[in-house]
Design an enzyme around this catalytic site. Structure first.
Site, PDB file in Angstrom:
ATOM      1  N   CYS A  34      10.745   0.716  26.117  1.00 50.64           N
ATOM      2  CA  CYS A  34       9.448   0.064  26.325  1.00 50.64           C
ATOM      3  C   CYS A  34       8.882  -0.431  24.992  1.00 50.64           C
ATOM      4  CB  CYS A  34       8.461   1.046  26.958  1.00 50.64           C
ATOM      5  SG  CYS A  34       8.941   1.627  28.604  1.00 50.64           S
ATOM      6  N   ASP A 434      -0.269  10.756 -15.272  1.00 49.84           N
ATOM      7  CA  ASP A 434      -1.128  10.277 -16.341  1.00 49.84           C
ATOM      8  C   ASP A 434      -1.878  11.496 -16.893  1.00 49.84           C
ATOM      9  OD1 ASP A 434      -2.601   8.423 -17.968  1.00 49.84           O
ATOM     10  OD2 ASP A 434      -4.270   8.719 -16.586  1.00 49.84           O
ATOM     11  N   ASP A 619      -5.272   7.958 -11.962  1.00 51.32           N
ATOM     12  CA  ASP A 619      -6.608   7.782 -11.405  1.00 51.32           C
ATOM     13  C   ASP A 619      -7.358   6.611 -12.004  1.00 51.32           C
ATOM     14  OD1 ASP A 619      -7.356   8.725 -13.945  1.00 51.32           O
ATOM     15  OD2 ASP A 619      -9.198   9.572 -13.116  1.00 51.32           O
ATOM     16  N   ASP A 623      -3.696   2.693 -14.629  1.00 52.21           N
ATOM     17  CA  ASP A 623      -2.594   3.319 -13.901  1.00 52.21           C
ATOM     18  C   ASP A 623      -2.116   2.461 -12.740  1.00 52.21           C
ATOM     19  OD1 ASP A 623      -2.647   5.650 -15.473  1.00 52.21           O
ATOM     20  OD2 ASP A 623      -4.276   6.479 -14.272  1.00 52.21           O
TER      21      ASP A 623
END
Length: 756
Positions: A34, A434, A619, A623
């Site tokens: 389906c 980082d 963050d 980055d």
């Protein structure tokens, strides 16, 4: 408060680089065939660039070209045999559980038919009663199977309903033939009439679909839990401060709302007055309530404790953080993991292959079987093959696991972009971090003052006066340290001619003296920390030694990754001495320092060229390129919206523990998916030969048709129930021997090793 990188869904539809999205529900799907048929039909619509359909939650995600008009989805789906339904919103009541009445009545009549056919029919007219009751079940409760099968026949295709209709129909017609022979005086036993098999096939399929629907509702419970955090009414404060209760749909931006203790915030906003502790655990993963007061931003869905708040609404409805989270989770649950491609390939040929096997079985029995029950055994074996084959389990093996895993991730403060990211996480061999704001808190603090005159309060007061005029984090850290060292904030000294020179420092005039704070020219590369020198009238007075504080969970997270066999690396633009010091404190394997944003991407590509699957955790804005290059980009919720928009995984709580939890969840999900696929494929490989009568020549035993129907129905239920195990939180009682891993991580690692 963090920001989610998604669009306001009350304005324009979400877009991607290739087009805009449309999402809706498709009713009437029961198997992997389906899904393939619906996707093919949707992709054939002019203006549709791509379509993905999820069997587990029945949701379709369609990508349309920007200039294409919105198709009439009802008209598109109706010829395919499916029904269109819009996605529920916050005002839509939860879907009610399916009714058990049809299968209860059907199974009751089927049990009576079985009794009549196998031992209770030794009286005149019993076999005719069995035929009538069986017809009531097969063509009454099972009429939907025949309707859909007829639609598929008209479309020159087939699906699960085709097998059910053929199996029950062949059994019933065979029973009528036997009944006719019996009425003509031939020696035919009532027990040879397979009316019971026909009725039981329909009854067990109805039971199986009811159980499956209940289980799938449990699989999608995460969305309901998140949606349930928003109250449907709000207390609106009028201009004269009178209160009125209004439906949430009537609340607008800038409205003032009263939130009492014990109630949930209905909107995102800012506190105008009052103070309370807010439980944001289901939104951010933060387990402890946080204190909020005037001027603070608050999230809709947070639970208010210990005080009343007056909140000015800033985002309402789907534009709230919670509304955007629900949208992201829905999108992720509707995507496919790459591992599902195997099931998709099998599903394309499954039903036609079963029809061919059933025909082969019928011919083989007619040719090889002997004895008076030859016809009955042929019918039984053919019906068994048609009924026991189960593409449902194959079609549900992956999507249900993905839906449950995405829901659990959302409850634990993890937003995973799609099924591909979820699968790739489990294959990660190296995690690169980082430094600033990721391994560290991102808030530098003074760890030492190396002054020529340790008691020069006048010099420090002058330094404070200049530093407090700067918005640089280092200046703020110096002001805080001086205030702490003196025991109280000093009286501000007047500053004139203040200047802040990017990359050089700050300076100003205090009491006729020139005060400068800048990078210490006497600092050496091997000295840890950042050194900011204080100059008064060009004379160096001393140096502040500043250092960014490590996150308290950083060392435990690195140890947990090592336990999982994952290498770690540090990629930072900071000095080598700082990077090496951080790497020593958290025991990172491979520190790389003094990097530009482009250098990080080059390092990631080098690892990838050597066959490594790399995750990057960051963050900041710088980055974002590395997050996009990594196999999996992971952003902390405390970071920038740019980083989170680029990332495949967002950790809403901002805690590094989310990195390990996401990897563990991915590994557990892949383990469950492999179990599901192994069971679904193995079930069919073993069940179909047994159903065809493989053991009959040696044992004289042939699988009962009702048992084949029961096995087929239970197989898909087993796959769904196995996937639901992913929704359980790790058992906090299970612990690991390693002291470096926090208790939640220890239990998660235990679960990963034991396969729980």
């Amino acid at each position: 408060m963090f920001e989610l990188p998604v669009l306001n869904q009350n304005s324009t539809p979400p877009t991607s680089r290739s087009g805009r999205k449309a999402r809706f529900l498709i009713e009437g799907m029961h198997c992997a065939g389906c899904v393939g048929r619906a996707e093919t039909g949707l992709r054939a619509v002019p203006g549709v660039l791509d379509a993905q359909v999820n069997l587990a939650n029945r949701e379709a995600q369609v990508t349309l070209s920007e200039d294409a008009p919105e198709p009439n989805w009802t008209s598109v789906l109706a010829p395919l045999g499916y029904q269109f339904r819009p996605l529920p919103d916050a005002t839509t009541p939860p879907e009610s559980p399916p009714s058990p009445i049809p299968w209860i009545i059907s199974l009751s009549f089927s049990a009576l038919v079985m009794w009549l056919c196998t031992g209770g029919g030794h009286w005149p007219g019993a076999h005719r009663l069995a035929a009538g009751l069986s017809a009531f079940v097969v063509f009454g409760f099972g009429r939907e199977f025949y309707r859909i099968a007829w639609t598929r026949w008209q479309q020159r295709t087939s699906d699960m309903n085709t097998l059910i209709a053929l199996g029950s129909g062949v059994a019933y017609i065979a029973g009528l033939v036997e009944l006719g022979l019996h009425g003509a005086g031939h020696a035919v036993s009532t027990s040879a009439m397979p009316f019971d098999a026909a009725a039981m096939i329909v009854s067990f399929v109805l039971l199986g679909r009811w159980l499956e629907a209940r289980a799938r509702q449990r699989a999608s419970r995460a969305i309901d839990e998140l949606g349930g955090l928003i109250p449907q009414e709000a207390v609106l404060l009028r201009r004269d401060n009178t209160e009125v209760i209004v439906p949430l749909a009537q609340v607008c931006v800038a409205d003032r709302l009263l939130v009492r203790p014990g109630s949930r915030l209905p909107v995102d906003g800012r506190i105008e007055s009052g103070r309370a502790d807010l439980d944001e655990s289901l939104l951010t993963g933060e387990s402890l309530p946080v204190s909020r007061g005037p001027g603070d931003s608050v999230l809709g869905g947070s639970l208010c404790h210990g005080g009343s708040l007056v909140v000015q609404a800033e985002q309402v409805g789907d534009a709230t953080t919670l509304g955007q989270i629900i949208g992201l989770v829905r999108d992720a649950q509707g995507t496919k993991a790459p591992i599902a491609r195997l099931a998709d390939r099998i599903a394309r040929v499954f039903v036609p292959s079963i029809l061919g096997l059933a025909l082969t079985t019928s011919i083989a029995w007619l040719i090889l079987a002997t004895g008076p029950d030859r016809f009955a055994r042929t019918v039984q074996a053919t019906v068994n093959v048609l009924v026991i084959a189960c593409p449902c389990a194959l079609g549900l093996a992956t999507p249900v696991a993905v839906v449950v895993a995405m829901g659990r991730a959302a409850r634990e403060g993890l937003l995973i972009r799609d099924g591909e990211a979820l699968e790739t996480l489990g294959k990660v061999s190296r995690v690169a971090f980082d430094k600033t704001g990721t391994l560290t808190i991102g808030q530098p603090h003074v760890i030492a003052w190396e002054g020529l005159d340790q008691n020069s309060e006048t010099a420090l007061s002058a330094a404070r006066a200049v530093a407090q005029l700067s918005e640089h984090p280092l200046s703020g850290a110096i002001v805080t340290w001086i205030d702490t060292a003196s025991g109280a904030p000093a009286a501000p000294l007047p500053v004139s001619d203040f200047q802040s020179i990017p990359g050089q420092g700050i300076h100003g005039t205090v009491a006729g003296q020139n005060i400068r704070l800048e990078r210490d020219p006497l600092a050496t590369p091997d000295q840890p920390g950042t050194r900011t020198a204080l100059f008064i009238d060009n004379q160096r007075i001393g140096s502040f030694v500043l250092q960014d504080q490590l996150r308290p969970e950083a060392a435990g997270v690195i140890a947990a990754l090592r336990t999982l066999g994952i290498q770690t690396a540090l990629l930072t633009g900071d000095r080598k001495a700082v990077a090496q010091q951080v790497a020593r404190e958290v025991t990172i394997d491979d520190p790389r320092a003094e990097l530009h944003p482009g250098d990080k991407g080059s390092i990631l590509r080098d690892w990838q060229s050597h066959g490594e699957v790399v995750a990057m955790v960051g963050d900041g804005i710088n980055d974002a390129p590395a997050l996009a290059i990594a196999n999996v980009g992971m952003a902390l919720g405390s970071g920038t919206a740019v980083a989170m928009a680029t990332a495949d995984v967002t950790v809403l709580s901002g805690s590094l523990r989310g990195v390990v939890d996401a990897i563990l969840l991915s590994r557990q999900t892949l383990h469950v998916i492999r179990q599901n696929l192994g069971f679904a494929i193995g079930y069919n490989l073993v069940g179909i030969p047994l159903a065809a009568g493989l053991l009959y020549p040696w044992t004289g035993w042939l699988l009962p048709s009702w048992f084949a129907a029961a096995a087929m129905s239970s197989s898909s239920v087993c796959v769904v129930l196995n996937s639901l195990r992913l929704g359980r939180r790790p058992d906090q009682r299970q612990t690991d021997a390693k002291n470096s891993v926090s208790r939640p991580l220890k239990s998660s690692l235990y679960d990963n090793r034991t396969g729980k």
